[in-house]
Write a protein that holds these residues in place. Sequence first.
Motif: not given
Lengths: 508, 122
Positions: A144-145, A148, A151-154, A156-157, A159-161, A163-164, A167, B32, B86-87, B90, B93-94, B97-98, B111, B114
């Motif tokens: 996860y670390g 990420l 940087s960059g918005a894409q 982050t997006k 990475s969110l998927h 991580v979820i 989980l 979750l 952590f989530l 994140l 952060k998202s 940023e988004l 990017d 965005v």
Amino acid sequence: MMSLTAVPLLIPLVMSFILLLARMQGIQLQRVLNLIVVTLLIIVSSVLVNNSLTGEYQIYLLGNWQAPFGIVLVLDQLSAMMLLITSILALGALWYAIKTKIDENGSHFHVLFQLQLFGLNGAFMTGDLFNLFVFFEVLLLASYGLILHGSGAQRTKASLHYVIINLIGSTLFLFAVGALYGILGTLNIADLANKIAILPVENQAVVAAAGLLLLVVFGIKAAMFPLYLWLPAAYANTSAPVAALFAIMTKVGIYSIIRVHGTLFNEDAGELAFYYLPWILALGLITLVLASLGVMAARGLREQVAYLVLASVATLLIGIGLNSPAALSATFYYLIHSTLIAGAMFLLADIIARGRGSLEDKFISAPSMPSAILVGSIFIFAAIAMTGMPPFSGFLGKLLILSAALDHAWFGVVFAVILISSLLLIIAMARSGSLLFYNTQTVTTETTQTGKPLNKSALMSVVGLLSAAVILVVFANPITDYTQQIAQQQFNSSNYIQAVLSATAITE
Amino acid sequence: MEWLIAITIGTLTTAGVYLTLRARTFPVVVGLTLLAYAVNVFLFAMGRLTIGQPGVIDAEALGYADPLPQALVLTAIVIAFAITAFLIVLALKSSGELGNDHVDGLTVDSDEEVTRLKGTNS
């Protein structure tokens, strides 16, 4: 003599703490230390591979507790091979990160890198199901670390998927572990297999459900259909060395299926013997079809490479699904090849993206990049290896899998899917290669900026990893001998069970 | 007691799955968390439900409560706790940023776009 078995775990764990402290002395010290450690890991795992050639199981009882009461580390030929591939890939990725200064983009790249290796090595060595969960979490947290990093918005997006979905996977893993413990009363993989062999009929359904739940969890890791949707975005948007290192992450899923399912539901398991195999074979075939369509449809080189990783995973799943010593041996051969070449491809895609300036890796015709002939030649080499054309290792790997499929009832479908998807991969790679290197514009338009000159020392790691494609062919005979031994050892899981459960504690 | 535990796990799992399938990040995080609760109770129940038994083997007592699931649950709680924290970071952060809190974020290709879209919003 002290046993080397626990060393691949101890080195990265201890070093991650030391690297954290070394940060005060600047990143240069971290780099040197990390390079030394990864080289040391390669040496240790080579020694372990060499030790494992005898076919003996090297077992380390943590805390000197006898199995199944304590946690065991088991090092057989398969684990040793995975450790070696991981450390070689890590060296390539690390060298690239240092030479391109990508490791400076965030604060703890080197620490997370070592923790990632700790998690990976642990997952490859543990002989306990719950311990496997813990090591999965260690490698996931580090990943996860890493994903990420920068940087960059894409990023982050995506990475969110990532991580979820992971989980959710962890939660399912715990449900499966709980169900197995509730019925069988043990978590040691060898002991579980023994208990399943004498399982009363009324409890078989629960254990079968738990086994399939585990398959879902490993399927998420391995990016098996329909659980692969997180992979292309996550791998295409993260930084190149991380993506290269993550080429081994999908193989953790593959390894876990071979280790856990192959041992738990072996031929002694009665009605549950190999009941999961049709799922793997069918899902592997579907994944391969979708992956090759994804390769065709990709809009950028990195996305295309991510789908190529998916295609290689699917091929491995098919190899497991065929379930014969020959198929498994071919799977291991293809696993070595696909991990190292996929890592190299991610790094190469980043080099190309840097050379093309603002267009990055998008499939749009652009002015020729600096040192296009050199990069292009390497690209052709890598594409041939990756898509499985002769004379490199991809061809040999696929050939071995296909020849193992001849005896299987589904051989027609397997042949059709593998051959057609290979053709699609070749077409797609030829198209992207000619667009990137031949179909270039002579005049620089205002919208495009020229890229940076080629970073020769960073290219070294690509060349190094790609040399695996040649080495695997030149030394094909000893390597296939070795993978056959691994497959044989994997098939005789009763030896594994016996070795783990009979390991005795050291007395004072 | 078995019924109560079973219904609790079922309800928690249902709510967790429902919330996990939501489109915004906060319900997903809560979902979750609920799933993690459900799995903790489930793991705990897998040692079988016992009342009035010693935690460790006692020569006097007739049986003992299985201590292993408790150890497993402790590990699982710590891991789930850390990853949820952590989530949440994140997710923040998202959304920063988004520019929104959808799990799927904005459907733009690069990017730069965005940044441009965020510029027109604020």
